[in-house]
Design an enzyme around this catalytic site. Structure first.
Site, PDB file in Angstrom:
ATOM      1  N   TYR A 142     -27.308  43.151 -31.407  1.00  0.00           N
ATOM      2  CA  TYR A 142     -27.224  44.604 -31.241  1.00  0.00           C
ATOM      3  C   TYR A 142     -28.562  45.189 -30.791  1.00  0.00           C
ATOM      4  O   TYR A 142     -28.592  46.228 -30.146  1.00  0.00           O
ATOM      5  CB  TYR A 142     -26.832  45.277 -32.559  1.00  0.00           C
ATOM      6  N   LYS A 187     -22.993  30.329 -37.025  1.00  0.00           N
ATOM      7  CA  LYS A 187     -22.419  29.473 -35.978  1.00  0.00           C
ATOM      8  C   LYS A 187     -23.485  28.430 -35.650  1.00  0.00           C
ATOM      9  O   LYS A 187     -23.985  28.343 -34.514  1.00  0.00           O
ATOM     10  CB  LYS A 187     -22.049  30.354 -34.768  1.00  0.00           C
ATOM     11  N   ASP A 219     -16.067  31.019 -37.051  1.00  0.00           N
ATOM     12  CA  ASP A 219     -14.677  30.917 -36.582  1.00  0.00           C
ATOM     13  C   ASP A 219     -13.759  30.457 -37.718  1.00  0.00           C
ATOM     14  O   ASP A 219     -12.663  30.978 -37.919  1.00  0.00           O
ATOM     15  CB  ASP A 219     -14.554  30.014 -35.339  1.00  0.00           C
ATOM     16  N   ASP A 243     -19.777  42.597 -38.204  1.00  0.00           N
ATOM     17  CA  ASP A 243     -18.978  43.664 -37.604  1.00  0.00           C
ATOM     18  C   ASP A 243     -17.531  43.196 -37.448  1.00  0.00           C
ATOM     19  O   ASP A 243     -16.579  43.875 -37.861  1.00  0.00           O
ATOM     20  CB  ASP A 243     -19.562  44.027 -36.233  1.00  0.00           C
ATOM     21  N   ASP A 247     -13.941  44.110 -39.989  1.00  0.00           N
ATOM     22  CA  ASP A 247     -12.685  44.725 -39.524  1.00  0.00           C
ATOM     23  C   ASP A 247     -11.499  43.868 -39.980  1.00  0.00           C
ATOM     24  O   ASP A 247     -10.483  44.385 -40.455  1.00  0.00           O
ATOM     25  CB  ASP A 247     -12.647  44.812 -37.984  1.00  0.00           C
TER      26      ASP A 247
HETATM   27  C1  IPM Z   1     -19.152  49.553 -37.220  1.00  0.00           C
HETATM   28  C2  IPM Z   1     -18.901  50.000 -35.804  1.00  0.00           C
HETATM   29  C3  IPM Z   1     -20.220  50.077 -35.076  1.00  0.00           C
HETATM   30  C4  IPM Z   1     -20.848  48.697 -35.086  1.00  0.00           C
HETATM   31  C5  IPM Z   1     -20.141  50.627 -33.645  1.00  0.00           C
HETATM   32  C6  IPM Z   1     -19.502  51.991 -33.612  1.00  0.00           C
HETATM   33  C7  IPM Z   1     -21.478  50.640 -32.977  1.00  0.00           C
HETATM   34  O1  IPM Z   1     -18.006  49.136 -35.184  1.00  0.00           O
HETATM   35  O2  IPM Z   1     -19.862  50.265 -37.949  1.00  0.00           O
HETATM   36  O3  IPM Z   1     -18.624  48.512 -37.612  1.00  0.00           O
HETATM   37  O4  IPM Z   1     -20.518  47.865 -34.246  1.00  0.00           O
HETATM   38  O5  IPM Z   1     -21.687  48.451 -35.955  1.00  0.00           O
HETATM   39 MG    MG Z   2     -17.169  47.661 -36.488  1.00  0.00          MG
END
Ligand code: IPM
Ligand code: MG
Length: 355
Positions: A142, A187, A219, A243, A247
């Protein structure tokens, strides 16, 4: 106590969900005798529209001058064509880096009332889902150099031992407060940065003899999260893997709309935000789920202000809301009562009480 909170409503559903979290905080203030002062700061697409910059210095300063920051969400299709370094998300990355919050804590916990909302089989959910992802937040790909030249795009993934060590310690310390199981995810079969990650994690293990440290390739981890999530207690990982995995982990608990997060660095001034995005498609329709933001406010009380009774009260009120059968659209199921964003905030505020 008096606490100064910088509030970033942001874009899309951000303003709606933050509004509900503030209702909750205000009621907590009344019940427990605290004063929360709010300073509004602009970040993301709305800041691009207003200042031509997703996070002007003046707005960052409001955040670093505060006792903590409450954030909704940023971004949206409207700003898709702005250059990479001026995108709304860049504001968020600059905020995280500017506040020095290297440690992001994302719980994946299934609420018993929502077990039917998980997309996983009942036999898997029954074993329980309750783990935390500790994500490194201000390093890695990032924050490496990004460039596109002559049809070639480059993003640099770099980690120093020191950056790995400080997040590794948070991983071990988080595990010490829980079931003492830490899974380091990387990884290392491909990446140098991951081989360094693994080495540093193991060099820390001696300091935490009670913690059982394991290694897992990212993975495989993605697969294990859906196959057997109850094996995890604490996962520690680098920025981009965290990240993606967070999710995935949120989804198995029913909805990404329920998950809060805290980000901390060397001081008590933290950044608190739900892990979902700005969902422009449902913005302004009063259907977003504000619970991720409300629970983020609870984390702020717990981790930055040492108000654990107050944080417990919020979590209890959310549980009561679910017990009473209320659901926002994202967690709706048969026989439950559908409510909008505002109503959800009002009901949770109403359930707050002082023990
Ligand atoms: C998160 C989001 C952010 C990230 C984006 C919006 C930059 O996906 O907080 O998980 O990737 O960190
Ligand atoms: Mg995210």
């Amino acid at each position: 106590m008096v606490k100064n909170i910088a509030v970033i409503r942001g874009d899309g559903i951000g303003p709606e969900i933050v509004g509900e979290a503030i209702k909750v905080l205000d009621r907590i203030g009344e019940l427990y005798g605290h004063t929360f002062n709010y300073t509004e700061a602009d970040m993301g697409g709305c800041a691009i529209d207003k200042y031509g910059d997703p996070l002007p210095e003046s707005e960052l300063k409001k955040c670093t001058d505060s006792d903590s920051v409450l954030l909704g969400a940023v971004g949206g299709d409207k700003w898709n064509d702005v250059p990479g370094n001026m995108r709304p998300e860049k504001g968020l990355l600059r905020l995280r880096a500017g506040m020095g919050v290297y440690s992001n804590n994302r719980p994946a916990k299934i609420w018993k009332q929502l077990s039917e909302a998980s997309p996983l089989k009942k036999s898997i959910v029954e074993n329980g889902i309750d783990f935390i992802i500790v994500r490194e937040l201000i390093g890695g790909i990032y924050f490496g150099e990004h460039k596109t030249e002559n049809g070639v795009a480059t993003d640099v993934l770099k980690y120093s031992e020191e950056e790995i060590r400080r997040i590794g310690r948070i991983g071990f310390e988080t595990a010490m407060k829980r079931n003492k199981k830490l899974c380091s995810v990387e990884k290392s079969n491909v990446l140098d940065s991951s081989r360094l990650w693994k080495k540093v994690m193991h060099s820390l293990a001696d300091e935490y003899p009670e913690v059982e440290l394991s290694d897992m390739l990212v993975d495989n981890c993605a697969m294990q999260i859906v196959k057997n999530p109850s094996q995890f207690d604490v996962i520690v990982t680098e920025n981009m893997f965290g990240d993606i995995l967070s999710d995935e982990a949120s989804m198995i608990t029913g909805s990404i709309g329920m998950i809060p997060s805290s980000s901390l660095g060397a001081t008590k001034c933290g950044l608190y935000e739900p892990i979902h995005g700005s969902a422009p498609d449902i913005a302004g329709k009063d259907i977003a789920n504000p619970i991720g933001t409300i629970l983020s406010a609870a984390m702020m009380l717990r981790f930055s202000f040492d108000m654990s009774d107050e944080a417990d009260a919020i979590e209890k009120a959310v549980s009561e809301f679910l017990d009473e059968g209320y659901r926002t659209a994202d967690i709706m199921s048969k026989g439950k009562t559908l409510v909008g964003c505002k109503k959800c905030g009002e009901l949770i505020t109403g359930y707050l009480s002082k023990e």
